[in-house]
Design a protein around this motif. Structure first.
Motif, PDB file in Angstrom:
ATOM      1  N   ARG A   1       7.928  34.634  73.222  1.00  0.00           N
ATOM      2  CA  ARG A   1       6.972  33.895  72.301  1.00  0.00           C
ATOM      3  C   ARG A   1       7.396  32.545  71.916  1.00  0.00           C
ATOM      4  O   ARG A   1       6.529  31.836  71.724  1.00  0.00           O
ATOM      5  N   GLN A   2       8.556  32.635  71.574  1.00  0.00           N
ATOM      6  CA  GLN A   2       9.170  31.198  71.183  1.00  0.00           C
ATOM      7  C   GLN A   2       9.047  30.286  72.460  1.00  0.00           C
ATOM      8  O   GLN A   2       8.403  28.904  72.154  1.00  0.00           O
ATOM      9  N   LEU A   3       9.342  30.647  73.664  1.00  0.00           N
ATOM     10  CA  LEU A   3       9.382  29.748  74.921  1.00  0.00           C
ATOM     11  C   LEU A   3       7.692  29.360  75.190  1.00  0.00           C
ATOM     12  O   LEU A   3       7.547  28.283  75.829  1.00  0.00           O
ATOM     13  N   ALA A   4       6.874  30.357  74.856  1.00  0.00           N
ATOM     14  CA  ALA A   4       5.464  30.063  75.162  1.00  0.00           C
ATOM     15  C   ALA A   4       5.015  28.584  74.635  1.00  0.00           C
ATOM     16  O   ALA A   4       3.934  28.227  74.669  1.00  0.00           O
ATOM     17  N   SER A   5       5.792  28.035  73.426  1.00  0.00           N
ATOM     18  CA  SER A   5       5.089  26.993  72.764  1.00  0.00           C
ATOM     19  C   SER A   5       5.689  25.780  73.565  1.00  0.00           C
ATOM     20  O   SER A   5       5.382  24.721  73.045  1.00  0.00           O
ATOM     21  N   CYS A   6       6.512  25.916  74.613  1.00  0.00           N
ATOM     22  CA  CYS A   6       6.996  24.699  75.213  1.00  0.00           C
ATOM     23  C   CYS A   6       6.118  24.391  76.557  1.00  0.00           C
ATOM     24  O   CYS A   6       5.187  25.143  76.933  1.00  0.00           O
ATOM     25  N   ASP A   7       6.550  23.378  76.985  1.00  0.00           N
ATOM     26  CA  ASP A   7       5.753  23.006  78.341  1.00  0.00           C
ATOM     27  C   ASP A   7       6.191  23.838  79.632  1.00  0.00           C
ATOM     28  O   ASP A   7       6.517  22.959  80.826  1.00  0.00           O
TER      29      ASP A   7
END
Length: 284
Positions: free
Chosen positions: A94-100
């Motif tokens: 979920r943290q990484l889902a905010s990245c490109d």
């Protein structure tokens, strides 16, 4: 997520909220189908985090949903980890889902981040523990009143009888730790193990409902160490070589596409044989 108690609170202000597919095995199929279809239409791709130990009826319902939707935009991630570690890993995604990151890379990232988790528990009994090897002597001592065991399930199984000298091999890099208490009253995990492992941060959460079944007892304190920093997670994922699925064209980490399940052809054919190689791709 397939269970609400696996959706940990956000770790930072960039962590995306989890979507919980509640009561997968009991809700009417048409309602579930509508919910999942809306998710796919809204987000483009959906990654369903489901523990390896989930009931068979849950897994069957998930595969039924994907088959009815005839979609290669739904990926199942089923880590073979204790429940608390599954929740931690889902929050990292979920943290990484905010990245490109593309959906294929994000869905593949879980298989990489698993290697940076240390998951275990302090148990009041190992008589019913079948996830970690238990020898006959340890099993016999488990029936003695007051006996406790420190157990590490991942990355390498360890089991020691609890006492003043009890110790588990921990991570060789800076981590945070999350704990969840069951019916066992002990501060060994937070007061002894965490300092020995030199954890940089510590917090507690509610015990997942599946934990007593996974560990074979409700008398436990479950724990998991993890990398909390989004920049570190992002660097780990982006440093790994990416490939492109020859079937659906999505970028992935590793050989198997997490969405369409295609694997690379066994060998490159002669010029002009690309179409036939694609048709023979393995899609379990």
């Amino acid at each position: 997520m397939t269970s609400a108690d696996l959706a940990l609170p956000p770790h930072d202000d960039r962590t995306l909220p989890a979507v919980v597919l509640r009561d997968i095995d009991t809700r009417p199929l048409d309602r579930l189908l509508s919910d999942v279809q809306l998710l796919v239409e809204h987000h483009g791709h959906v990654i369903v985090v489901c523990p390896q130990a989930a009931p068979t009826r849950v897994l069957r319902r998930l595969h039924t949903l994907r088959s009815l939707l005839e979609s290669d935009r739904i990926a199942f991630f089923r880590p073979d980890l204790p429940p608390l570690a599954v929740a931690v890993l889902a929050r990292q995604l979920r943290q990484l889902a905010s990245c490109d990151l593309g959906p294929g890379v994000l869905a593949s990232a879980g298989r990489l981040l698993v290697h940076y988790l240390h998951a275990g528990a302090l148990l009041g009994s190992v008589a019913r523990l079948d996830r970690v090897p238990v020898n006959l002597k340890q099993h016999a001592k488990s029936w003695m009143p007051g006996t406790q065991f420190a157990v590490l399930a991942h990355p390498q199984p360890q089991l020691v009888r609890f006492g003043p000298e009890a110790a588990l091999e921990g991570p060789e890099f800076d981590t945070w730790m999350v704990t969840a208490k069951g019916q066992l009253t002990s501060d060994w995990v937070t007061g002894t193990l965490a300092p020995a492992w030199k954890v940089q941060g510590l917090h507690e959460t509610a015990l997942p409902a599946a934990s007593p079944g996974w560990w074979g007892t409700g008398k436990l304190v479950e724990f998991c160490t993890f990398l909390p920093d989004l920049s570190v997670l992002y660097q780990l994922v982006t440093s790994v070589r990416r490939g492109t699925c020859h079937w659906c064209g999505i970028d992935v980490i590793g050989d198997r596409c997490v969405f369409c399940s295609a694997t690379p052809p066994a060998h490159d054919g002669p010029p002009g044989s690309h179409a036939s190689g694609r048709a023979l791709a393995h899609r379990p």
